[in-house]
Design a protein around this motif. Structure first.
Motif, PDB file in Angstrom:
ATOM      1  N   TYR A 107       0.833  -1.199   0.000  1.00 24.96           N
ATOM      2  CA  TYR A 107       0.000   0.000   0.000  1.00 24.96           C
ATOM      3  C   TYR A 107       0.870   1.253   0.000  1.00 24.96           C
ATOM      4  O   TYR A 107       0.673   2.169  -0.787  1.00 24.96           O
ATOM      5  N   ILE A 108       1.893   1.251   0.897  1.00 23.64           N
ATOM      6  CA  ILE A 108       2.765   2.425   0.989  1.00 23.64           C
ATOM      7  C   ILE A 108       3.492   2.638  -0.337  1.00 23.64           C
ATOM      8  O   ILE A 108       3.632   3.752  -0.826  1.00 23.64           O
ATOM      9  N   TYR A 149       0.704   3.532  -3.168  1.00 26.31           N
ATOM     10  CA  TYR A 149      -0.286   4.577  -2.984  1.00 26.31           C
ATOM     11  C   TYR A 149      -0.009   5.807  -3.843  1.00 26.31           C
ATOM     12  O   TYR A 149      -0.916   6.410  -4.394  1.00 26.31           O
ATOM     13  N   ASN A 150       1.280   6.138  -3.956  1.00 25.55           N
ATOM     14  CA  ASN A 150       1.633   7.350  -4.700  1.00 25.55           C
ATOM     15  C   ASN A 150       1.345   7.236  -6.188  1.00 25.55           C
ATOM     16  O   ASN A 150       1.250   8.235  -6.882  1.00 25.55           O
ATOM     17  N   ILE A 156      -0.940   4.677  -7.931  1.00 22.58           N
ATOM     18  CA  ILE A 156      -2.263   4.320  -8.420  1.00 22.58           C
ATOM     19  C   ILE A 156      -3.279   4.294  -7.291  1.00 22.58           C
ATOM     20  O   ILE A 156      -2.916   4.225  -6.124  1.00 22.58           O
ATOM     21  N   ASP A 157      -4.529   4.301  -7.680  1.00 21.82           N
ATOM     22  CA  ASP A 157      -5.603   4.188  -6.711  1.00 21.82           C
ATOM     23  C   ASP A 157      -5.617   2.769  -6.148  1.00 21.82           C
ATOM     24  O   ASP A 157      -5.804   1.808  -6.893  1.00 21.82           O
ATOM     25  N   PRO A 158      -5.392   2.628  -4.837  1.00 20.35           N
ATOM     26  CA  PRO A 158      -5.282   1.282  -4.263  1.00 20.35           C
ATOM     27  C   PRO A 158      -6.518   0.420  -4.529  1.00 20.35           C
ATOM     28  O   PRO A 158      -6.396  -0.794  -4.682  1.00 20.35           O
ATOM     29  N   GLY A 159      -7.679   1.042  -4.587  1.00 18.74           N
ATOM     30  CA  GLY A 159      -8.891   0.271  -4.848  1.00 18.74           C
ATOM     31  C   GLY A 159      -8.800  -0.478  -6.165  1.00 18.74           C
ATOM     32  O   GLY A 159      -9.326  -1.578  -6.318  1.00 18.74           O
ATOM     33  N   LEU A 173      -7.167  -3.834   3.539  1.00 26.07           N
ATOM     34  CA  LEU A 173      -6.584  -2.508   3.328  1.00 26.07           C
ATOM     35  C   LEU A 173      -6.983  -1.928   1.992  1.00 26.07           C
ATOM     36  O   LEU A 173      -7.268  -0.755   1.856  1.00 26.07           O
ATOM     37  N   PHE A 174      -6.984  -2.792   1.002  1.00 26.43           N
ATOM     38  CA  PHE A 174      -7.222  -2.319  -0.355  1.00 26.43           C
ATOM     39  C   PHE A 174      -8.687  -2.344  -0.723  1.00 26.43           C
ATOM     40  O   PHE A 174      -9.040  -2.020  -1.826  1.00 26.43           O
ATOM     41  N   SER A 175      -9.505  -2.774   0.213  1.00 24.28           N
ATOM     42  CA  SER A 175     -10.838  -3.192  -0.189  1.00 24.28           C
ATOM     43  C   SER A 175     -11.599  -2.117  -0.937  1.00 24.28           C
ATOM     44  O   SER A 175     -11.429  -0.930  -0.719  1.00 24.28           O
ATOM     45  N   ASN A 176     -12.399  -2.577  -1.810  1.00 26.89           N
ATOM     46  CA  ASN A 176     -13.167  -1.718  -2.678  1.00 26.89           C
ATOM     47  C   ASN A 176     -14.589  -2.256  -2.572  1.00 26.89           C
ATOM     48  O   ASN A 176     -14.811  -3.436  -2.775  1.00 26.89           O
TER      49      ASN A 176
END
Lengths: 496, 326
Positions: free
Chosen positions: A352-353, A356-357, A359-362, A443-446
């Motif tokens: 995630y870290i 994150y910068n 792309i959209d993590p979702g 964490l990434f959940s969409n």
């Protein structure tokens, strides 16, 4: 390349977490207690699982009866259950209002405590240990048994000369893998351990991450967990005795004539222990199964696709790693165990870290779930495939070399036909494991890309227990079916 | 091929040019799920805002801590007062500018950043067909001779578990550790989160479970089951509210503000009781469903401000741990 990928992701994500450290302080007393408890319960759980698996797998190996294969498949199910479902299943059987205390009529027995943790971990891992040992038993060529018979071996002679060397070879690896699984467990340990006495390092990581958001503690605790697992890994690889049997002619496995009663007692006990909680989920969930809305079906489909993709990836990486281990060095085995020692939470946070910068993590929720699930499956697959790979190279390698059978043709004509069985089994395990995994997706959940285990949690948080049990049953059935298809598929026309 | 590509890109460009503005809302997973209030709220808001509401679900605090000032959230919904101290320190939030003088919550609210959208209290839920004489106070529970077994959540991993230890602290003050020791003997087990606990309780595993005073409403309304009640304690119950805030990095500040005022609108508030199974933060009592009006409620409300909660949490978690590890 696969090895460096595994190192990169495991260590890289950890580094990403470490980079956010803001200060360092020593371990607290609570954390020491957690480390001690983690080590203790993992060690005992792994030891008990392996010890019990020896008579059970031996019984399955020696006996033949109607429904044997189906039973072997079903016995694998506890291993692939999502944690929350397994906890509820165990409690329906062993809990204070469970069927066991109702049948026995005494309520003095309480599942909550260290023995509860071990009971639960044995419930999860006995099937895995049994399957792995069963494979070990299968690796003894039947000619050797015949030879023993013609030399009028006593059962003790058989054990000392044929079975013990195999066990010495297989058990360290099986022990290691179960130890690793148990170190990273925490919801089960906490719930069945009856509270904070049963705090594992993984819980401390979770707390540091979710509650305190203290990434330095997360990093320190993860390193400790890695070290602890690394220590056991090195030990077990080091003490694994090399045992080699000359290749056989793949005759059918010998059916034992002696000790039938004992074997069937083992099989019956194991079956009751492992199947009862599943049966309770079946009974409890069958009502809710038809209440499930369409969206749950879509998540089920999504879960299947993620699981299949993860399995494909895991299988390719495992085959590559296994070939490195067989052709180059045993050292590569360590890389295969890295991912399981790293907490999925740390892997997820690290990814995630890093991402994150960019792309959209979702959007990368599902791809990252695939990658992490695949990584988590490698240790198991490696455990299954490597010994068989090594055996076949020992038995047929020189012949293949003399025929100049290399590259693709070696794979096509030598490796694939003989490894189909183990590959099928490992793929089955991977697919089922990925189905049940909640892992990083939190964490990434969409909201629009939920998987089936997520839906089970959501139904529960929305008080809908009946539907949650229904969804759990659906997951159970899908996982077992997928497992069965791969496992069976691997055996069609397989030589071994 | 080139023509196709250029047509494609023109279409993409055109669609983005005419696209409605998007409001990104970070919310907990339960909120955005099909069975939570999220989807209906989205629908209702999109009707009035001429925009797209986009939810990002997951663990709020870790996510905000990682993203910090670079967060893509316009609005964050679903934090509670026990964690807002840390959230506020991130410096990513903007004043909501809503009138909070006439809220229907049991405490006075003048926070300029965080806006409550629902509330309840922590409470122990029991099955009134099995437990005929539930304890009437926390003291009674701790000192009862009956073999009452309770399931609670771990304050280290669960927000409701944290609320419990703060509840005990607010009742017992400096004697809280002693209270935890007594509580430990009543506790069957501790779970990671609320779902495990509640699942075990509905399977009949324990007599009581740590949950909220509004939990029985679900069973009464959705299942027509009146057997679940909250045990009301005379010492009072810990107030639990969920909050929303808008970020100062939002690219759609007007829209975010519109959403903040939508939160206090009747449309939104009416969805809360049966959508989130809790009390709405601004709704006249006579507009509540009858089942909610009739829920037994504590006379006294206990509450720690976020500073107090922050001050006590580590101390009280340690006390809890010491007592439960004995």
């Amino acid at each position: 390349m696969v090895a460096s990928f595994l190192v990169a992701v495991t260590v890289g994500t950890l580094i990403a977490v470490i980079c956010r450290i803001e200060g360092f302080s020593g371990l607290t007393w609570n954390e020491w207690t957690a480390i001690r408890f983690t080590f203790f319960q993992s060690f005992v759980s792994a030891a008990v699982s392996v010890l019990l698996a020896i008579p059970v797998s031996r019984a399955f190996f020696r006996q033949d009866f109607i429904g044997r294969n189906i039973l072997i498949t079903l016995l694998g199910a506890p291993f692939i259950l999502p944690v929350i479902v397994a906890i509820l299943g165990l409690i329906l059987v062993f809990g204070s209002k469970g069927i066991l205390s109702q049948l026995m009529g005494f309520s003095a027995f309480s599942i909550y405590g260290v023995h509860g943790v071990i009971l639960a971990h044995v419930f999860f891992n006995l099937p895995l240990a049994t399957r792995l040992l069963l494979q070990g038993w299968g690796s003894i060529p039947s000619e050797q048994f015949r030879l023993g018979q013609s030399l009028s071996f006593s059962p003790f002679n058989f054990f000392m000369h044929l079975e013990l060397p195999m066990l010495c070879r297989v058990i360290p690896g099986v022990f290691l893998i179960i130890f690793l699984i148990c170190t990273t467990s925490f919801a089960v340990a906490l719930t069945l351990g009856g509270g904070p006495k049963a705090t594992t390092v993984e819980l401390a990581i979770y707390q540091a991450f979710r509650f305190d958001f203290n990434l330095s503690r997360v990093a320190i605790l993860s390193i400790i967990q890695l070290l602890m697992c690394g220590l056991i890994a090195v030990l077990s690889i080091w003490i694994a005795f090399p045992a080699h049997y000359e290749g056989g002619l793949d005759r059918v496995r010998p059916i034992a004539t002696t000790g039938k009663i004992l074997d069937f007692i083992c099989i019956t006990c194991a079956t009751i222990f492992l199947i009862l909680p599943l049966a309770m989920i079946l009974i409890r969930g069958s009502g809710g199964l038809f209440l499930l809305p369409q969206s749950v079906m879509f998540s089920a489909l999504r879960s299947i696709l993620v699981a299949l993709a993860a399995t494909g990836l895991a299988t390719i990486m495992t085959l590559y790693l296994a070939s490195l281990i067989v052709y180059s060095s045993k050292v590569y085995e360590i890389f295969g165990y890295l991912p399981i020692a790293a907490s999925p939470l740390v892997l997820g946070t690290g990814l995630y870290i890093i991402f994150y910068n960019w792309i959209d993590p979702g959007k990368i929720a599902l791809p990252s779930a695939i990658v992490i699930n695949a990584m988590m499956c490698i240790p198991f697959s490696l455990r299954i495939i490597t010994p068989a790979f090594r055996d076949l190279e020992n038995s047929f390698g020189r012949l293949a070399n003399s025929l100049n059978l290399v590259g693709w043709s070696r794979f096509r004509w030598l490796i694939w036909p003989r490894l189909k069985g183990p590959i099928g089994f490992s793929a089955g395990l991977s697919v089922a494991l990925s189905m049940g995994d909640l892992g990083v997706i939190v964490l990434f959940s969409n909201p629009n890309h939920s998987t089936l285990p997520m839906e089970i949690y959501r139904l529960m948080t929305a008080y809908r227990m009946d539907e949650a049990f229904g969804a759990a049953l659906l997951l159970l059935m899908l996982s077992i079916s997928l497992f069965w298809i791969f496992d069976k598929g691997g055996r069609i026309n397989a030589i071994t | 091929m080139k023509i196709l590509l250029s047509i494609f890109f023109t279409l993409v460009a055109a669609s983005t040019a005419f696209a409605k503005p998007t409001l990104t809302v970070y919310a907990p997973d339960y909120f955005t799920s099909e069975w939570g209030p999220g989807p209906k709220i989205k629908q209702a808001f999109e009707k009035i805002c001429d925009c797209d509401l986009f939810y990002v679900s997951g663990d709020l605090m870790p996510r905000l801590m990682i993203e910090g000032k670079r967060t893509k959230a316009d609005v964050v919904i679903g934090l509670n007062t026990d964690v807002t101290f840390k959230a506020r320190k991130l410096g990513i939030f903007e004043a909501h500018e809503q009138d909070t003088s006439s809220l229907s919550i049991p405490i006075k609210w003048d926070d300029k950043i965080f806006l409550p959208f629902d509330w309840s209290h922590t409470a122990f839920i029991y099955d009134n067909t099995k437990l005929k004489n539930p304890p009437k106070s926390f003291n009674e529970l701790l000192n009862s001779k009956d073999d009452i077994k309770v399931i609670i959540q771990d304050p280290r991993t669960s927000i409701s578990g944290l609320a419990l230890v703060l509840w005990v602290k607010s009742i017992y003050g400096s004697k809280s550790e002693e209270a935890f020791t007594k509580l430990a003997s009543k506790v069957l087990t501790v779970t990671k989160g609320w779902s495990e606990s509640y699942g075990m309780f509905t399977q009949g595993e324990a007599d009581m479970v740590l949950s909220y005073t509004t939990s029985p409403a679900y069973h009464i309304i959705a299942e027509n089951d009146k057997s679940k009640s909250a045990a009301i304690f005379s010492e009072g119950h810990y107030f639990f509210t969920e909050l929303a805030a808008m970020t100062n990095s939002s690219k759609e500040p007007e829209l975010a503000k519109e959403f903040m005022s939508f939160i206090l609108s009747e449309t939104f508030q009416r969805m809360i009781p049966t959508g989130n199974w809790s009390f709405p933060s601004k709704l006249d009592r006579n507009k509540l469903p009858d089942e909610f009006v009739n829920l037994p409620m504590p006379k006294k409300v206990l509450f720690y401000t976020e500073e107090e909660a922050q001050k006590y949490r580590d101390i009280v978690i340690q006390e809890w741990l010491t007592a439960f590890q004995k």
